[in-house]
Design a protein around this motif. Sequence first.
Motif, PDB file in Angstrom:
ATOM      1  N   ARG A   1       0.831  -1.200   0.000  1.00 13.94           N
ATOM      2  CA  ARG A   1       0.000   0.000   0.000  1.00 13.94           C
ATOM      3  C   ARG A   1       0.872   1.259   0.000  1.00 13.94           C
ATOM      4  O   ARG A   1       0.629   2.211  -0.749  1.00 13.94           O
ATOM      5  CB  ARG A   1      -0.905  -0.024   1.231  1.00 13.94           C
ATOM      6  N   GLY A   2       1.895   1.286   0.852  1.00 16.49           N
ATOM      7  CA  GLY A   2       2.780   2.440   0.904  1.00 16.49           C
ATOM      8  C   GLY A   2       3.579   2.620  -0.372  1.00 16.49           C
ATOM      9  O   GLY A   2       3.792   3.754  -0.823  1.00 16.49           O
ATOM     10  N   GLN A   3       4.014   1.518  -0.989  1.00 18.69           N
ATOM     11  CA  GLN A   3       4.786   1.610  -2.228  1.00 18.69           C
ATOM     12  C   GLN A   3       3.926   2.102  -3.384  1.00 18.69           C
ATOM     13  O   GLN A   3       4.400   2.846  -4.247  1.00 18.69           O
ATOM     14  CB  GLN A   3       5.412   0.249  -2.538  1.00 18.69           C
ATOM     15  N   ILE A   4       2.644   1.703  -3.407  1.00 16.68           N
ATOM     16  CA  ILE A   4       1.741   2.206  -4.448  1.00 16.68           C
ATOM     17  C   ILE A   4       1.550   3.712  -4.285  1.00 16.68           C
ATOM     18  O   ILE A   4       1.545   4.467  -5.264  1.00 16.68           O
ATOM     19  CB  ILE A   4       0.396   1.463  -4.393  1.00 16.68           C
ATOM     20  N   THR A   5       1.378   4.164  -3.036  1.00 13.31           N
ATOM     21  CA  THR A   5       1.242   5.609  -2.782  1.00 13.31           C
ATOM     22  C   THR A   5       2.483   6.362  -3.246  1.00 13.31           C
ATOM     23  O   THR A   5       2.391   7.424  -3.873  1.00 13.31           O
ATOM     24  CB  THR A   5       1.008   5.855  -1.285  1.00 13.31           C
ATOM     25  N   LEU A   6       3.663   5.814  -2.959  1.00 14.59           N
ATOM     26  CA  LEU A   6       4.908   6.446  -3.388  1.00 14.59           C
ATOM     27  C   LEU A   6       4.989   6.512  -4.911  1.00 14.59           C
ATOM     28  O   LEU A   6       5.428   7.522  -5.481  1.00 14.59           O
ATOM     29  CB  LEU A   6       6.098   5.671  -2.824  1.00 14.59           C
ATOM     30  N   ILE A   7       4.553   5.454  -5.585  1.00 13.15           N
ATOM     31  CA  ILE A   7       4.589   5.437  -7.059  1.00 13.15           C
ATOM     32  C   ILE A   7       3.679   6.523  -7.620  1.00 13.15           C
ATOM     33  O   ILE A   7       4.030   7.223  -8.578  1.00 13.15           O
ATOM     34  CB  ILE A   7       4.181   4.050  -7.575  1.00 13.15           C
ATOM     35  N   ILE A   8       2.493   6.679  -7.034  1.00 12.49           N
ATOM     36  CA  ILE A   8       1.561   7.700  -7.523  1.00 12.49           C
ATOM     37  C   ILE A   8       2.155   9.099  -7.353  1.00 12.49           C
ATOM     38  O   ILE A   8       2.077   9.948  -8.259  1.00 12.49           O
ATOM     39  CB  ILE A   8       0.216   7.581  -6.789  1.00 12.49           C
ATOM     40  N   VAL A   9       2.766   9.365  -6.186  1.00 12.83           N
ATOM     41  CA  VAL A   9       3.383  10.675  -5.951  1.00 12.83           C
ATOM     42  C   VAL A   9       4.524  10.922  -6.938  1.00 12.83           C
ATOM     43  O   VAL A   9       4.640  12.009  -7.535  1.00 12.83           O
ATOM     44  CB  VAL A   9       3.894  10.759  -4.498  1.00 12.83           C
ATOM     45  N   MET A  10       5.382   9.911  -7.144  1.00  6.88           N
ATOM     46  CA  MET A  10       6.481  10.066  -8.092  1.00  6.88           C
ATOM     47  C   MET A  10       5.960  10.276  -9.508  1.00  6.88           C
ATOM     48  O   MET A  10       6.508  11.080 -10.281  1.00  6.88           O
ATOM     49  CB  MET A  10       7.383   8.833  -8.031  1.00  6.88           C
ATOM     50  N   ALA A  11       4.888   9.548  -9.862  1.00 12.17           N
ATOM     51  CA  ALA A  11       4.313   9.699 -11.204  1.00 12.17           C
ATOM     52  C   ALA A  11       3.781  11.108 -11.409  1.00 12.17           C
ATOM     53  O   ALA A  11       3.952  11.706 -12.484  1.00 12.17           O
ATOM     54  CB  ALA A  11       3.210   8.662 -11.414  1.00 12.17           C
ATOM     55  N   LEU A  12       3.123  11.674 -10.386  1.00 15.49           N
ATOM     56  CA  LEU A  12       2.611  13.041 -10.514  1.00 15.49           C
ATOM     57  C   LEU A  12       3.741  14.044 -10.708  1.00 15.49           C
ATOM     58  O   LEU A  12       3.623  14.988 -11.500  1.00 15.49           O
ATOM     59  CB  LEU A  12       1.794  13.386  -9.268  1.00 15.49           C
ATOM     60  N   LEU A  13       4.834  13.848  -9.993  1.00 14.75           N
ATOM     61  CA  LEU A  13       5.983  14.744 -10.163  1.00 14.75           C
ATOM     62  C   LEU A  13       6.548  14.649 -11.580  1.00 14.75           C
ATOM     63  O   LEU A  13       6.844  15.669 -12.219  1.00 14.75           O
ATOM     64  CB  LEU A  13       7.064  14.404  -9.136  1.00 14.75           C
TER      65      LEU A  13
ATOM     66  N   GLY B   1       5.504  16.872 -18.602  1.00 17.53           N
ATOM     67  CA  GLY B   1       4.354  17.416 -19.321  1.00 17.53           C
ATOM     68  C   GLY B   1       4.521  18.890 -19.643  1.00 17.53           C
ATOM     69  O   GLY B   1       4.162  19.344 -20.734  1.00 17.53           O
ATOM     70  N   ARG B   2       5.069  19.632 -18.704  1.00 15.67           N
ATOM     71  CA  ARG B   2       5.299  21.062 -18.940  1.00 15.67           C
ATOM     72  C   ARG B   2       6.302  21.270 -20.066  1.00 15.67           C
ATOM     73  O   ARG B   2       6.109  22.139 -20.943  1.00 15.67           O
ATOM     74  CB  ARG B   2       5.828  21.704 -17.651  1.00 15.67           C
TER      75      ARG B   2
ATOM     76  N   TYR C   1       0.200  16.196 -21.034  1.00 10.45           N
ATOM     77  CA  TYR C   1      -0.026  15.675 -19.683  1.00 10.45           C
ATOM     78  C   TYR C   1      -0.748  14.331 -19.730  1.00 10.45           C
ATOM     79  O   TYR C   1      -0.431  13.416 -18.963  1.00 10.45           O
ATOM     80  CB  TYR C   1      -0.832  16.683 -18.863  1.00 10.45           C
ATOM     81  N   TYR C   2      -1.723  14.200 -20.638  1.00 12.35           N
ATOM     82  CA  TYR C   2      -2.420  12.926 -20.784  1.00 12.35           C
ATOM     83  C   TYR C   2      -1.453  11.818 -21.181  1.00 12.35           C
ATOM     84  O   TYR C   2      -1.410  10.743 -20.569  1.00 12.35           O
ATOM     85  CB  TYR C   2      -3.519  13.041 -21.857  1.00 12.35           C
ATOM     86  N   SER C   3      -0.676  12.078 -22.228  1.00 11.54           N
ATOM     87  CA  SER C   3       0.217  11.027 -22.744  1.00 11.54           C
ATOM     88  C   SER C   3       1.300  10.675 -21.732  1.00 11.54           C
ATOM     89  O   SER C   3       1.588   9.497 -21.495  1.00 11.54           O
ATOM     90  CB  SER C   3       0.856  11.482 -24.065  1.00 11.54           C
ATOM     91  N   VAL C   4       1.892  11.697 -21.106  1.00  8.38           N
ATOM     92  CA  VAL C   4       2.940  11.419 -20.114  1.00  8.38           C
ATOM     93  C   VAL C   4       2.366  10.678 -18.920  1.00  8.38           C
ATOM     94  O   VAL C   4       2.974   9.737 -18.397  1.00  8.38           O
ATOM     95  CB  VAL C   4       3.622  12.730 -19.674  1.00  8.38           C
ATOM     96  N   ALA C   5       1.171  11.070 -18.482  1.00 10.70           N
ATOM     97  CA  ALA C   5       0.545  10.396 -17.336  1.00 10.70           C
ATOM     98  C   ALA C   5       0.305   8.924 -17.624  1.00 10.70           C
ATOM     99  O   ALA C   5       0.604   8.052 -16.794  1.00 10.70           O
ATOM    100  CB  ALA C   5      -0.760  11.102 -16.979  1.00 10.70           C
ATOM    101  N   ILE C   6      -0.232   8.644 -18.817  1.00 11.97           N
ATOM    102  CA  ILE C   6      -0.505   7.243 -19.163  1.00 11.97           C
ATOM    103  C   ILE C   6       0.786   6.439 -19.237  1.00 11.97           C
ATOM    104  O   ILE C   6       0.905   5.353 -18.653  1.00 11.97           O
ATOM    105  CB  ILE C   6      -1.269   7.180 -20.503  1.00 11.97           C
ATOM    106  N   LEU C   7       1.790   6.960 -19.953  1.00 12.39           N
ATOM    107  CA  LEU C   7       3.046   6.224 -20.106  1.00 12.39           C
ATOM    108  C   LEU C   7       3.766   6.032 -18.774  1.00 12.39           C
ATOM    109  O   LEU C   7       4.270   4.942 -18.475  1.00 12.39           O
ATOM    110  CB  LEU C   7       3.957   6.958 -21.098  1.00 12.39           C
ATOM    111  N   VAL C   8       3.794   7.082 -17.961  1.00 16.68           N
ATOM    112  CA  VAL C   8       4.503   6.994 -16.683  1.00 16.68           C
ATOM    113  C   VAL C   8       3.819   6.008 -15.744  1.00 16.68           C
ATOM    114  O   VAL C   8       4.470   5.160 -15.115  1.00 16.68           O
ATOM    115  CB  VAL C   8       4.604   8.385 -16.033  1.00 16.68           C
TER     116      VAL C   8
END
Length: 440
Positions: free
Chosen positions: A12-24, A30-31, A162-169
């Motif tokens: 659970r904690g590792q999934i949360t970390l992955i989501i945070v890293m993916a958003l960064l 994306g920018r 942002y869409y494409s990077v989010a999906i790929l990441v």
Amino acid sequence: MRLKRLLPGTIRGQITLIIVMALLVVGIVGRALEQWAGDAAPDIEEIATRVDMVAELLKTASPGARETILASSRAAGWRFSLEPVSVSESFTGPPELDGALSLIIDSIFPTDNTPHPPVGGWRTFWRGERVIAAKVDSATLLILSGFPDTILNSAVVNEAPYYSVAILVLIAFFFLFAIRVITEPIKRISEAATHSDIANSAEIFEERGPAEIVALAHALNLMRSRIQLMVGTRTRMLRGISHDLRTPLTRLRLRADRMEEGPVREGLLSDIIRIDGLLNEVLKYLRDDYASEPIQRADVASLLQTTCAEFTDVGYQVRFEGPNRMIIDCKPLAIMRAVTNLCDNSVKFATEVIVCLRECKTGCEITVIDNGPGIPEHLRTQVFEPFFKGDDARTQGQDGFGLGLSIVADIVHAHHGALSLANNAPNGLVFKIFIPGPVG
């Protein structure tokens, strides 16, 4: 090692970390892609706004002023022209392939409705060029041509990176996470369970990884220990019963020996011998010395020749076919016991038994062939189960609990091999044992 200590200990904690890293990553990459796409593709909505502005200027301008405005625009690189409104009837849409692609993009990233759509729509072609048209008055159109044709719009430029990077990441991160944290540990546990040996007291499920995987491996090790304890208790109980029965059985034999010759004495001795044979069979099954025997290099051809010779010495037609020497890694005593059980099963019903040995790419194959009665196909998988006795020509009238073939199956499993049974043509059975490993 320091990096591993910083990682969360649970899935659970590792999934949360992955989501945070993916958003960064999405925010940063994306920018950068948005800036690149903005430089590479023209903003159609902004161009349309400028066309509307020029059309508003021309609406109130005199004919001479109109020509001045158009000349100034052309000098600035804008290819404007004034055309009759009837020209809009000759406007066409994009080519078929571009049209389908444009339709998909517009459905995902709809074009901004401000400013108002140009005459003919956002994707209008005239004389083979893409144009943007706006009404000057009821009889005149202002048409802009000569700008790069693109299926992109401002929504695509602003949102698509942002869409494409989010999906790929997210796909990449979760794919690596699934392989590293979930798939590999589960595969490791599955392989350990497949090759586990109940007689081995060591823990076979490695307790490492996320907390959930460690808890699963620990629970499986505890369950295996409980099964081991239960099997050990059952084995000790059966061994005790079998040994305890031998004392009164011995007294019965002594009393029967003192009796006068006759049918009663012969019947008692026959029953005593039968019970003694059943006890021996149970004790032989419970004596799982093949499980603790170590793997070692052995000449399996010599083992099979010795087994066949022992049956031949007591009058059975058992012969060996194969090479004179074949070295493999195996449990020698267990292999001899397995082949002995197969031959013992065959000589009860057949007049001739052949033990064959041949080398395979990944090991060796031992085949025991007899010419006795066969076994129905629906019983072939059950004959290797403990205490199974089928109602067919190979079991009728025979004493025993049906443990011989079960011992063979256990020995083959201890070697991580394979055991199969098939009917022999025109009659008889074919037992095949495959032992994996390098052949010397």
